[in-house]
Design a protein around this motif. Structure first.
Motif, PDB file in Angstrom:
ATOM      1  N   LEU A 166       0.836  -1.203   0.000  1.00 12.24           N
ATOM      2  CA  LEU A 166       0.000   0.000   0.000  1.00 12.24           C
ATOM      3  C   LEU A 166       0.872   1.255   0.000  1.00 12.24           C
ATOM      4  CD1 LEU A 166      -2.760  -1.040   2.578  1.00 12.24           C
ATOM      5  CD2 LEU A 166      -2.991  -0.852   0.093  1.00 12.24           C
ATOM      6  N   GLY A 167       1.949   1.217   0.783  1.00 11.58           N
ATOM      7  CA  GLY A 167       2.875   2.354   0.797  1.00 11.58           C
ATOM      8  C   GLY A 167       3.537   2.560  -0.549  1.00 11.58           C
ATOM      9  N   ALA A 168       3.927   1.444  -1.194  1.00 11.00           N
ATOM     10  CA  ALA A 168       4.564   1.548  -2.516  1.00 11.00           C
ATOM     11  C   ALA A 168       3.612   2.135  -3.540  1.00 11.00           C
ATOM     12  CB  ALA A 168       5.059   0.174  -2.961  1.00 11.00           C
ATOM     13  N   VAL A 169       2.335   1.741  -3.463  1.00 11.54           N
ATOM     14  CA  VAL A 169       1.339   2.290  -4.394  1.00 11.54           C
ATOM     15  C   VAL A 169       1.191   3.795  -4.188  1.00 11.54           C
ATOM     16  CG1 VAL A 169      -1.130   2.342  -4.905  1.00 11.54           C
ATOM     17  CG2 VAL A 169       0.058   0.157  -4.744  1.00 11.54           C
ATOM     18  N   ILE A 170       1.192   4.227  -2.921  1.00 10.53           N
ATOM     19  CA  ILE A 170       1.099   5.665  -2.637  1.00 10.53           C
ATOM     20  C   ILE A 170       2.317   6.399  -3.191  1.00 10.53           C
ATOM     21  CG2 ILE A 170       1.086   7.386  -0.789  1.00 10.53           C
ATOM     22  CD1 ILE A 170      -0.536   5.373   0.876  1.00 10.53           C
ATOM     23  N   VAL A 171       3.493   5.813  -2.999  1.00 18.39           N
ATOM     24  CA  VAL A 171       4.723   6.425  -3.515  1.00 18.39           C
ATOM     25  C   VAL A 171       4.660   6.546  -5.038  1.00 18.39           C
ATOM     26  CG1 VAL A 171       7.197   6.026  -3.873  1.00 18.39           C
ATOM     27  CG2 VAL A 171       6.201   5.758  -1.602  1.00 18.39           C
ATOM     28  N   ALA A 185       1.962   6.637  -6.906  1.00 13.97           N
ATOM     29  CA  ALA A 185       0.915   7.582  -7.284  1.00 13.97           C
ATOM     30  C   ALA A 185       1.361   9.035  -7.094  1.00 13.97           C
ATOM     31  CB  ALA A 185      -0.345   7.310  -6.458  1.00 13.97           C
ATOM     32  N   VAL A 186       2.092   9.290  -5.993  1.00 13.62           N
ATOM     33  CA  VAL A 186       2.465  10.668  -5.665  1.00 13.62           C
ATOM     34  C   VAL A 186       3.719  11.120  -6.411  1.00 13.62           C
ATOM     35  CG1 VAL A 186       3.200  12.223  -3.804  1.00 13.62           C
ATOM     36  CG2 VAL A 186       1.369  10.554  -3.405  1.00 13.62           C
ATOM     37  N   PHE A 187       4.723  10.235  -6.512  1.00 15.92           N
ATOM     38  CA  PHE A 187       6.026  10.659  -7.030  1.00 15.92           C
ATOM     39  C   PHE A 187       6.345  10.157  -8.435  1.00 15.92           C
ATOM     40  CE2 PHE A 187       6.416  10.623  -2.385  1.00 15.92           C
ATOM     41  CZ  PHE A 187       6.857  11.915  -2.155  1.00 15.92           C
ATOM     42  N   TYR A 188       5.673   9.103  -8.881  1.00 17.91           N
ATOM     43  CA  TYR A 188       6.033   8.523 -10.173  1.00 17.91           C
ATOM     44  C   TYR A 188       4.874   8.487 -11.169  1.00 17.91           C
ATOM     45  CZ  TYR A 188      10.282   6.877  -7.848  1.00 17.91           C
ATOM     46  OH  TYR A 188      11.472   6.801  -7.164  1.00 17.91           O
ATOM     47  N   THR A 189       3.740   9.057 -10.811  1.00 18.69           N
ATOM     48  CA  THR A 189       2.590   9.086 -11.719  1.00 18.69           C
ATOM     49  C   THR A 189       2.131  10.525 -11.881  1.00 18.69           C
ATOM     50  OG1 THR A 189       1.892   6.904 -10.968  1.00 18.69           O
ATOM     51  CG2 THR A 189       0.264   8.208 -12.152  1.00 18.69           C
ATOM     52  N   LEU A 201       8.880  -2.372 -11.473  1.00 18.02           N
ATOM     53  CA  LEU A 201       7.970  -1.351 -11.996  1.00 18.02           C
ATOM     54  C   LEU A 201       8.501   0.052 -11.709  1.00 18.02           C
ATOM     55  CD1 LEU A 201       5.294  -0.317 -13.170  1.00 18.02           C
ATOM     56  CD2 LEU A 201       4.264  -0.684 -10.901  1.00 18.02           C
ATOM     57  N   ILE A 202       8.939   0.286 -10.477  1.00 17.66           N
ATOM     58  CA  ILE A 202       9.471   1.607 -10.130  1.00 17.66           C
ATOM     59  C   ILE A 202      10.773   1.874 -10.886  1.00 17.66           C
ATOM     60  CG2 ILE A 202      10.266   3.101  -8.241  1.00 17.66           C
ATOM     61  CD1 ILE A 202       8.467   1.576  -6.359  1.00 17.66           C
ATOM     62  N   SER A 203      11.547   0.829 -11.162  1.00 14.85           N
ATOM     63  CA  SER A 203      12.761   0.995 -11.970  1.00 14.85           C
ATOM     64  C   SER A 203      12.416   1.546 -13.347  1.00 14.85           C
ATOM     65  CB  SER A 203      13.483  -0.353 -12.119  1.00 14.85           C
ATOM     66  OG  SER A 203      13.923  -0.841 -10.882  1.00 14.85           O
ATOM     67  N   GLU A 204      11.389   0.974 -13.960  1.00 22.28           N
ATOM     68  CA  GLU A 204      10.986   1.437 -15.287  1.00 22.28           C
ATOM     69  C   GLU A 204      10.468   2.870 -15.251  1.00 22.28           C
ATOM     70  OE1 GLU A 204       8.193  -1.420 -16.653  1.00 22.28           O
ATOM     71  OE2 GLU A 204       9.698  -2.966 -17.055  1.00 22.28           O
ATOM     72  N   LEU A 205       9.776   3.231 -14.175  1.00 23.95           N
ATOM     73  CA  LEU A 205       9.277   4.606 -14.051  1.00 23.95           C
ATOM     74  C   LEU A 205      10.417   5.581 -13.762  1.00 23.95           C
ATOM     75  CD1 LEU A 205       6.078   3.916 -11.886  1.00 23.95           C
ATOM     76  CD2 LEU A 205       6.168   4.400 -14.338  1.00 23.95           C
ATOM     77  N   SER A 206      11.418   5.123 -13.012  1.00 19.35           N
ATOM     78  CA  SER A 206      12.529   6.004 -12.623  1.00 19.35           C
ATOM     79  C   SER A 206      13.477   6.271 -13.780  1.00 19.35           C
ATOM     80  CB  SER A 206      13.317   5.374 -11.466  1.00 19.35           C
ATOM     81  OG  SER A 206      12.500   5.147 -10.350  1.00 19.35           O
TER      82      SER A 206
END
Length: 424
Positions: free
Chosen positions: A176-181, A183-187, A366-371
């Motif tokens: 849940l925390g990762a989804v928030i991160v 949503a807020v920082f990578y979306t 997933l976050i790697s691809e967004l980063s």
């Protein structure tokens, strides 16, 4: 909502026995690990092109923005079944089990937060002054609950059940925390209208189980109640997916909203009935397919990642940060608050579980691809770093938890001998 597993008696007994086998966590763990190994081998073989073609195969209604690849269907769709089962299991623990005690429920929640903050801080410390890699700070925050639970089932057969509950709670809060991160920082775009509609759907889902008049009518109706709940669940999943939030959150939410107590006239609660039906599908289908596609990471030159700050930050964050954050945060919490560790556990058990939480995989990739969407070099090194860290975390956890499992097995055998001696 009630599902009577006894209705499955009409099916061939072999299918029933096969479903019972799949309900065993160890069997499911082996299936998931085997599927992941197959994916890694295939993507790094001369036949890698066929693997890429398979997981990029797209289907679904484009008008609904659901023309998705097989890989995305597995991660967003099939994995939602697993998250539903996990959320439902957690709900049972919160209502009837280990987590009824707020002092024990607090500990894995705080541990999850610390297990996100510390790895991110370590990554930032290593990448400080490196603007091209600093954006990857969210990568080592995530724990892959599916792989972590699978490894725990395989190596920790004799470990106390409370350790699995601790890991489940921690991993759900972590996700849940990762989804928030994300949503807020990578979306850049969240559809709040879809989120509100999904919340309304969840409210309907909750009410249909708890409104006594509605529940009684559903149970008395000649129409099976799954005809009501399955379309509703699909609509909720679609709305969450459309909102831009990871669609598996829909599974967690519905699982946590399940009713765990039976109403008059019901043989069992909806929570236990649905778990009995869905667990074999989760272990035998959803998780292996998800693992097969998510583990398809090309193994880059491991020598190159040593000189890449991004990969070093990821490895240090997942290997060291998770242990320091989870085990250290838990220990400090018991010293400064009324939170307590389950008496059946020891701190070395929490250390081993913390190492298990260093398995990043899906969300980390997933976050790697967004980063690093515009930086293929750092992206390749970041993915290799996630793979390397997950492998190291698995090996370390296997050593510690395997030893602890053997320890608990000896205790149980000794206790059994004592009881047998008293009886004789």
């Amino acid at each position: 909502m009630s599902i009577d597993p006894s209705s499955s008696d009409a099916r061939p007994s072999s299918l029933s026995r096969f479903a019972d086998v799949l309900r065993n966590d160890t069997v499911g763990g082996f299936l998931l690990i085997a599927a992941a190994v197959l994916g890694i081998i295939w993507i790094n073989s001369p036949f890698a092109a066929s693997y890429e073609e398979l997981r990029s195969l797209t289907f679904g209604p484009s008008a609904l923005h659901l023309d998705l690849s097989l890989e995305v269907w597995a991660a967003d769709g099939l994995l939602a079944i697993f998250f539903f089962v996990v959320g439902n299991e957690l709900k049972q623990e919160f209502v009837n089990g280990e987590l009824r005690n707020p002092r024990r429920a607090m500990l894995p929640i705080v541990a999850a937060v610390c297990g996100m903050v510390v790895p991110a801080a370590i990554y930032v410390a290593i990448n400080f002054g490196s603007p091209e890699t600093i954006n990857g700070w969210g990568i080592p925050m995530a724990t892959d609950i599916a792989f972590a639970i699978a490894i725990l089932a395989v190596v920790g057969r004799w470990l106390p059940p409370s350790l699995r509950t601790f890991l489940l709670t921690l991993a759900i809060v972590d996700d849940l925390g990762a989804v928030i991160v994300i949503a807020v920082f990578y979306t850049s775009d969240i559809n709040f209208l879809s989120l509100l509609a999904a919340a309304a759907g969840l409210a309907v889902f909750w009410y249909l189980q708890r409104g006594r008049g509605v529940a009684a009518k559903l149970n008395a109706s000649p129409v099976p109640n799954w005809i009501v709940y399955i379309p509703l669940a699909l609509v909720i999943w679609f709305l969450v997916h459309e909102s831009g939030v990871h669609a598996t959150i829909a599974g967690v939410a519905m699982g946590l909203l399940m009713r765990t107590r039976a109403l008059p006239g019901e043989k069992q609660s909806p929570s236990h009935g649905v778990e009995h039906v869905l667990r074999p599908w989760s272990a035998g289908l959803a998780l292996p397919i998800f693992a097969f596609f998510s583990a398809g990471v090309v193994i880059d030159d491991f020598g190159a990642i040593v000189s890449d700050r991004a990969s070093l930050g990821i490895i240090a964050g997942l290997i060291l940060g998770k242990v320091i954050g989870i085990a250290g945060g838990s220990w400090v919490t018991t010293k400064v608050t009324r939170a307590e560790l389950n008496p059946s556990l020891r701190w070395i058990d929490i250390v081993g579980m913390s190492q298990l939480a260093g398995i990043g995989f899906t969300v980390s990739l997933l976050i790697s691809e967004l980063s690093f969407a515009d930086d293929p070099v750092h992206l390749a090194h970041a993915k290799t770093g996630v793979l390397a860290a997950s492998l190291i975390a698995t090996l370390l956890a296997t050593v510690v938890l395997g030893a602890r499992s053997r320890h608990y097995r000896k205790l149980m055998l000794a206790l059994g001998d004592q009881e047998q001696g008293k009886a004789s």
